[in-house]
Scaffold this motif. Sequence first.
Motif, PDB file in Angstrom:
ATOM      1  N   PRO A   1       0.817  -1.155  -0.077  1.00 41.54           N
ATOM      2  CA  PRO A   1       0.179  -0.046  -0.170  1.00 41.54           C
ATOM      3  C   PRO A   1       0.908   1.241  -0.131  1.00 41.54           C
ATOM      4  N   ALA A   2       1.791   1.339   0.732  1.00 42.79           N
ATOM      5  CA  ALA A   2       2.784   2.427   0.788  1.00 42.79           C
ATOM      6  C   ALA A   2       3.318   2.694  -0.774  1.00 42.79           C
ATOM      7  N   TYR A   3       3.736   1.945  -1.591  1.00 45.87           N
ATOM      8  CA  TYR A   3       4.210   1.792  -2.755  1.00 45.87           C
ATOM      9  C   TYR A   3       2.911   2.817  -3.682  1.00 45.87           C
ATOM     10  N   MET A   4       1.794   2.465  -3.278  1.00 38.57           N
ATOM     11  CA  MET A   4       0.631   3.215  -4.002  1.00 38.57           C
ATOM     12  C   MET A   4       0.163   4.365  -3.614  1.00 38.57           C
ATOM     13  N   GLY A   5       1.099   5.057  -2.216  1.00 42.34           N
ATOM     14  CA  GLY A   5       0.718   6.275  -1.990  1.00 42.34           C
ATOM     15  C   GLY A   5      -0.547   6.173  -1.029  1.00 42.34           C
ATOM     16  N   LEU A   6      -0.739   4.885  -0.539  1.00 42.39           N
ATOM     17  CA  LEU A   6      -1.985   4.750   0.363  1.00 42.39           C
ATOM     18  C   LEU A   6      -1.548   5.193   1.770  1.00 42.39           C
ATOM     19  N   ASP A   7      -2.553   5.507   2.417  1.00 43.29           N
ATOM     20  CA  ASP A   7      -2.179   5.673   3.892  1.00 43.29           C
ATOM     21  C   ASP A   7      -2.445   4.241   4.935  1.00 43.29           C
ATOM     22  N   VAL A   8      -1.486   4.036   5.195  1.00 42.58           N
ATOM     23  CA  VAL A   8      -1.382   2.466   5.757  1.00 42.58           C
ATOM     24  C   VAL A   8      -2.005   2.695   7.099  1.00 42.58           C
ATOM     25  N   GLN A   9      -1.861   3.750   8.005  1.00 43.96           N
ATOM     26  CA  GLN A   9      -2.766   3.696   9.123  1.00 43.96           C
ATOM     27  C   GLN A   9      -4.179   3.960   8.865  1.00 43.96           C
ATOM     28  N   GLN A  10      -4.507   4.625   7.935  1.00 42.18           N
ATOM     29  CA  GLN A  10      -5.917   4.566   7.711  1.00 42.18           C
ATOM     30  C   GLN A  10      -6.475   3.142   7.357  1.00 42.18           C
ATOM     31  N   GLN A  11      -5.825   2.571   6.416  1.00 42.04           N
ATOM     32  CA  GLN A  11      -6.221   1.004   6.029  1.00 42.04           C
ATOM     33  C   GLN A  11      -6.325   0.256   7.260  1.00 42.04           C
TER      34      GLN A  11
END
Length: 224
Positions: free
Chosen positions: A26-36
């Motif tokens: 997810p970090a590679y895609m720019g997603l907020d890992v904590q939010q996920q």
Amino acid sequence: MSGRDDDRDEGGSYASPPCLMHEIDPAYMGLDVQQQQDVSRWRRSECLRLIDARLAMPVVERTAHADAIVSRLDEIIGGVEGKVVSAYWPMRGEPNLRIWLEALEMRGGTGALPVVEQKGAPLIFRLWRKGEPLEKGIWNIPVPSHRAAAVTPDVIIAPVVGFDRACYRLGYGGGYFDRTLACATNRPLTVGVGYSVMEIPTIYPQTYDVAMDVVVTEREAIRR
């Protein structure tokens, strides 16, 4: 659900397009890992709450609701002649569409059921008709025999644990329907079915969530 190790059909071609989205960080895609992580925890809790509420409904009430849902399905899908329609084998109080699915052949349609052949991969769909053998798949859900032909549905009917007005579906957390639809070359008509009491304000959709085209309850059809 079948125990086979690949995600190909008998002829050696993919029954569903392969997809590697589930392997991307997810970090590679720019997603907020904590939010996920927060959304994932909330979804697990909400899923348990909604399943308990569904199972608490009297059987006679669930049966009446399923009958109403079937009537709306016929309106949404229209004629089934020449179409492959995938439904599901009901469990844990889900709307029971088995009689409707079994009757598709008499109306010129073809019924199918989803199968998990490999965890983390898209679903495949196998033909199924009334009276044909089923075998235990993953989670002991009955699925068509591995000898049944794999098909590409024109319509996919998916049960919902919860849903919102944007037609996003809360499922059991495996992500199989989302992964399958995200990887589909030609997207089928997608219909979520559930009881009106399963509606929630939002599922907090993430980038990997795929909305249904329509969600059908005993009260109404909600279009995306």
